[in-house]
Design an enzyme around this catalytic site. Structure first.
Site, mmCIF file in Angstrom:
data_model
loop_
_atom_site.group_PDB
_atom_site.id
_atom_site.type_symbol
_atom_site.label_atom_id
_atom_site.label_comp_id
_atom_site.label_asym_id
_atom_site.label_seq_id
_atom_site.Cartn_x
_atom_site.Cartn_y
_atom_site.Cartn_z
ATOM 1 C CG HIS A 62 -1.654 2.030 -1.389
ATOM 2 N ND1 HIS A 62 -1.365 0.713 -1.702
ATOM 3 C CD2 HIS A 62 -1.105 2.247 -0.167
ATOM 4 C CE1 HIS A 62 -0.687 0.164 -0.701
ATOM 5 N NE2 HIS A 62 -0.498 1.078 0.235
ATOM 6 C CG HIS A 309 0.276 0.458 5.744
ATOM 7 N ND1 HIS A 309 1.417 0.474 4.990
ATOM 8 C CD2 HIS A 309 0.548 1.205 6.845
ATOM 9 C CE1 HIS A 309 2.332 1.203 5.585
ATOM 10 N NE2 HIS A 309 1.845 1.655 6.725
#
Length: 387
Positions: A62, A309
């Protein structure tokens, strides 16, 4: 909820390296309208900062914070590489899940994905799937292996016989709708089995609606008369409803604990979180010590603007691995179920956002030092500069 369509899945892809695999999934994100073509730059940059390999042959590339403006709509693209792609440290990836998300939306996606892709048998099937429908089904219809949480555990109650512990466990199983009267009848007519070290077990498949583990522990261990010459101690009772073989791993783990003489850890576990951690993690345990020295907990509020994250998760996992103690993490503003602090997939999947509470439980000889190191790491924003 995690949204996936048949059009988001791409089978039988091939890539000579991870950069090419990332380029392919970035192109798919762009073609699906989830991101601009420039988003791939952030995906490649992210990989240089911290590997997006989670384990079980899964990677989740990502973008970086700087490329979030290149995200047009939140979404994912799934690419299968049946022959595998070498990722990092000789790790082989078979399923690449490209994620496009702004703000902390990616945490929600990860939180929903982790229970699916953490099942090793499931991910092996994903790698070998020969149709889009099959891979879609594996993603969207995961099976929970078993239920074991605070709703099925009763600790430190005033009991002096197995019958009382058994009744408490049955009540727990009824409350979570896991058993029928057929199960209860079978359990009540079958005496619990002594596993050793104060641990007892009774189980049944009759009338079991789903795999569930109920645990009852007396405030103080007691002894009972049995058919043997000596009295046997009672420190904890498992009552298990099993519907299929998915409880196999937990039972094997319990057996290993007892073979290693670590049953006392279960009896001395400080709380629900510590007990669940002992039954669901593979970290070697030290010699049992008194309860007050056996487990320490510390609560923190996550300061990171973009949540827990993958990059800060990786730093946290690497810090935890420096210590011998067993360390679990619970998202107090989530489901509060502890996960293994050494497993990146589980940590990244907690979905902790800025301002939410995290509880660390450390069991072992260097528990205090471990929590001190974790506190320092969180004080330093897990290696991230704050805006």
């Amino acid at each position: 909820m995690f949204h996936l369509t048949l059009q988001d899945i791409h089978l039988a892809a091939h890539a000579d390296n991870k950069e090419n695999a990332i380029q392919q999934v970035a192109n798919a994100l762009a073609a699906a309208g989830y991101a601009s073509k420039e988003y791939v730059d952030g995906m490649l940059e992210r990989e240089t900062q911290s590997s997006t390999y989670l384990g079980n042959g899964i990677a989740i590339p990502h973008g970086t914070h700087a490329t979030r403006n290149d995200v047009l709509n939140t979404g994912v693209q799934v690419m299968q590489f049946p022959n595998g792609v070498t990722w990092s440290d000789s790790q082989t990836v078979y399923i690449v899940i490209g994620i496009a998300a702004r703000s902390d939306e990616h945490l929600e996606l990860l939180h929903q994905l982790i229970p699916i892709i953490s099942d090793e048998n499931c991910t092996k099937q994903m790698a070998k799937a020969t149709s889009v429908d099959e891979l879609y089904h594996l993603f969207m219809n995961p099976r929970q292996a078993y239920l074991l949480d605070t709703s099925t555990i009763t600790l430190d109650i005033d009991a002096h016989d197995l019958t009382t512990l058994q009744a408490l466990n049955i009540a727990r199983l009824q409350q979570v709708s896991s058993v029928t009267t057929e199960f209860i009848a079978d359990i009540l007519t079958t005496p619990p089995i002594y596993l050793g070290q104060g641990i007892w077990l009774n189980d049944s498949s009759q009338g079991s609606l789903r795999n569930t583990v109920a645990i009852a522990r007396p405030k103080k261990p007691f002894t009972i008369d049995t058919n043997t010459i000596d009295k046997q101690p009672v420190g904890l009772l498992f009552t298990i409803a099993y519907a299929d073989e998915q409880l196999h791993n937990l039972l094997n783990h319990l057996n290993t604990l007892l073979q290693q003489g670590n049953g006392e850890h279960l009896i001395c576990a400080q709380d629900h979180a510590a007990l669940i951690a002992l039954l669901t993690t593979d970290i070697p345990l030290q010699k049992p010590v008194p309860q007050k020295e056996n487990a320490l907990t510390a609560d923190f509020i996550l300061p990171n603007e973009h949540g827990l994250h993958t990059r800060p998760s990786a730093l946290l996992v690497n810090t935890i691995k420096q210590f011998r103690s067993q360390i679990t993490i619970a998202h107090l503003d989530g489901n509060s179920i502890p996960i293994d602090g050494r497993k990146l997939m589980q940590v990244a999947g907690l979905g902790v956002k800025q301002g939410e509470r995290i509880r660390f439980t450390a069991i072992g000889s260097d528990a205090k030092e471990a929590l001190t190191a974790i506190e320092s790491l969180i004080d330093n924003k897990l290696g991230e500069e704050m805006a």
